[in-house]
Design an enzyme around this catalytic site. Structure first.
Site: not given
Length: 295
Positions: A47, A135, A163
Site C-alpha cells: 500500500t 505476510y 498477515k
C-alpha cells in the site's frame, strides 16, 4: 516483545505533485491516525508503494513514521524482496531505525516451493533484531504460504505473527486453530476482519483505515470483544468503502480517497496511475456513507 493486535494501518506514502516524498504530509497522516485511535502503523508495504522507492527513500519514510509516532503506537516496517539476501539487508536497515517489528511477504515472481519459503523466512527471522510478521498475499506474489508451513514457521522464537491475505477463510481458521501460544493471526483483507476476529484472530492490517482509522479500529475492537451486533453494524456501514478501495489496484483508490479527504495528493508512481472517474464517484459516495468529511 511487542504484540501486534487490533487494527493497524498499511500506510500510503504521500508524494508531491512531482513524485518526490512528501514527508510533511506523511507526518500529518501519522498524527491523525494516532489521534483517531489506531493500534499500530505499517509503513513501506505494498500500500505504501515500497517497490517504487529506493533504499534511501524507504529509510526516510520509516524513520519519519518512527519519529512522528514517538513511541505512542508500535511500528511494523515492510521489508520484502524476492531475493533473500536483499530482504535480510532491508530487514537489518529497518531494525536499525528503531521499528518494533518487521513485515515481510512471500517472495514474488520466482515462486519458491514451501521449503524455499520456509528457508527464506527463517533466514530473515534469524537476521532480524525485531520480531517478524509473515505476510501471505498470493494475489500479488503468485505463491501461497500453506498452513502447514506457516505453522512450522510459527514455532520460531522470532516469528510472532502472520498477515493472512489469501482470502481463504478456511485456511486462516486452520492457522488460528493450530497456532502456538503468542502467535498472532492478522487479517490482510479489510472485508474479512470481522469473521477472522470472530474466529479467534487478533486483528487486521488495513487499507481502508488510511481513510477512516477510527471506524475501522472500532470494527476490529467490537468483533474481538464479542459485540457481534455492534461489529455487524460497523461492517455493513464500511463495506461499500472497503469494496471501493479495491475497484482498481491498491493503493490507487485509497490514495484517491485520501485526496478527497484533503490528506494527501493523488499522486502515484508508475506503473500505477490515478483512479478513473467511476472509482472516484464510488469512493466519494462510500466515504460520505461512512461518515467521513469529503472536501
Amino acid at each position: 516483545m511487542t504484540r501486534f493486535e487490533g487494527c493497524g494501518t498499511a500506510l500510503v506514502t504521500p508524494f508531491t505533485d512531482g513524485g518526490a516524498l512528501d514527508l510533511r504530509a506523511l507526518k500529518a497522516l501519522v498524527e491523525w491516525q494516532i489521534a483517531e485511535g489506531i493500534d499500530f502503523l505499517v509503513p513501506c508495504g505494498s500500500t505504501g508503494e515500497a517497490q517504487t522507492m529506493d533504499d534511501r527513500e524507504r529509510e526516510q519514510v520509516v524513520a519519519t513514521v518512527v519519529e512522528a509516532a514517538a513511541g505512542r503506537v508500535p511500528i511494523m516496517a515492510g521489508a520484502t524482496s524476492n531475493d533473500t539476501a536483499r530482504a535480510i539487508d532491508e530487514t537489518r536497515r529497518m531494525c536499525a531505525l528503531g521499528v518494533d517489528g518487521i513485515l515481510t511477504a512471500t517472495p514474488y515472481y520466482n515462486k519458491p516451493t514451501q521449503e524455499g519459503l520456509r528457508r527464506h523466512f527463517v533466514a530473515i527471522a534469524e537476521a532480524s533484531t525485531r520480531p517478524v510478521c509473515l505476510y501471505n498475499v498470493p494475489s500479488r506474489t503468485g505463491v501461497n504460504l500453506l498452513p502447514a508451513t506457516a505453522l512450522e514457521l510459527a514455532t520460531h522464537s522470532n516469528i510472532i505473527a502472520i498477515k493472512e491475505a489469501s482470502g481463504d477463510l478456511r485456511q486462516i481458521m486452520e492457522i488460528i486453530r493450530r497456532r502456538p501460544d503468542g502467535f498472532a493471526v492478522l487479517s490482510g483483507d479489510d472485508w474479512l476482519a470481522f469473521p477472522v476476529a470472530v474466529a479467534g484472530g487478533d486483528g487486521l492490517i488495513s487499507v481502508t483505515s488510511n481513510e477512516v482509522p477510527g471506524p475501522m479500529t472500532e470494527l476490529v475492537h467490537l468483533a474481538r470483544r464479542g459485540d457481534l451486533e455492534g461489529a455487524r453494524r460497523c461492517q455493513y456501514r464500511l463495506l461499500p468503502l472497503m469494496d471501493a478501495n479495491f475497484l482498481e489496484t491498491n493503493p490507487t483508490p485509497v490514495k484517491a480517497g485520501l485526496a478527497l479527504l484533503g490528506k494527501v495528493r493523488d499522486t502515484l508512481r508508475l506503473p500505477l496511475v490515478p483512479a478513473g472517474s467511476a472509482t472516484r464517484d464510488a469512493l466519494r459516495a462510500a466515504l460520505t456513507a461512512a461518515g467521513a468529511h469529503v472536501r
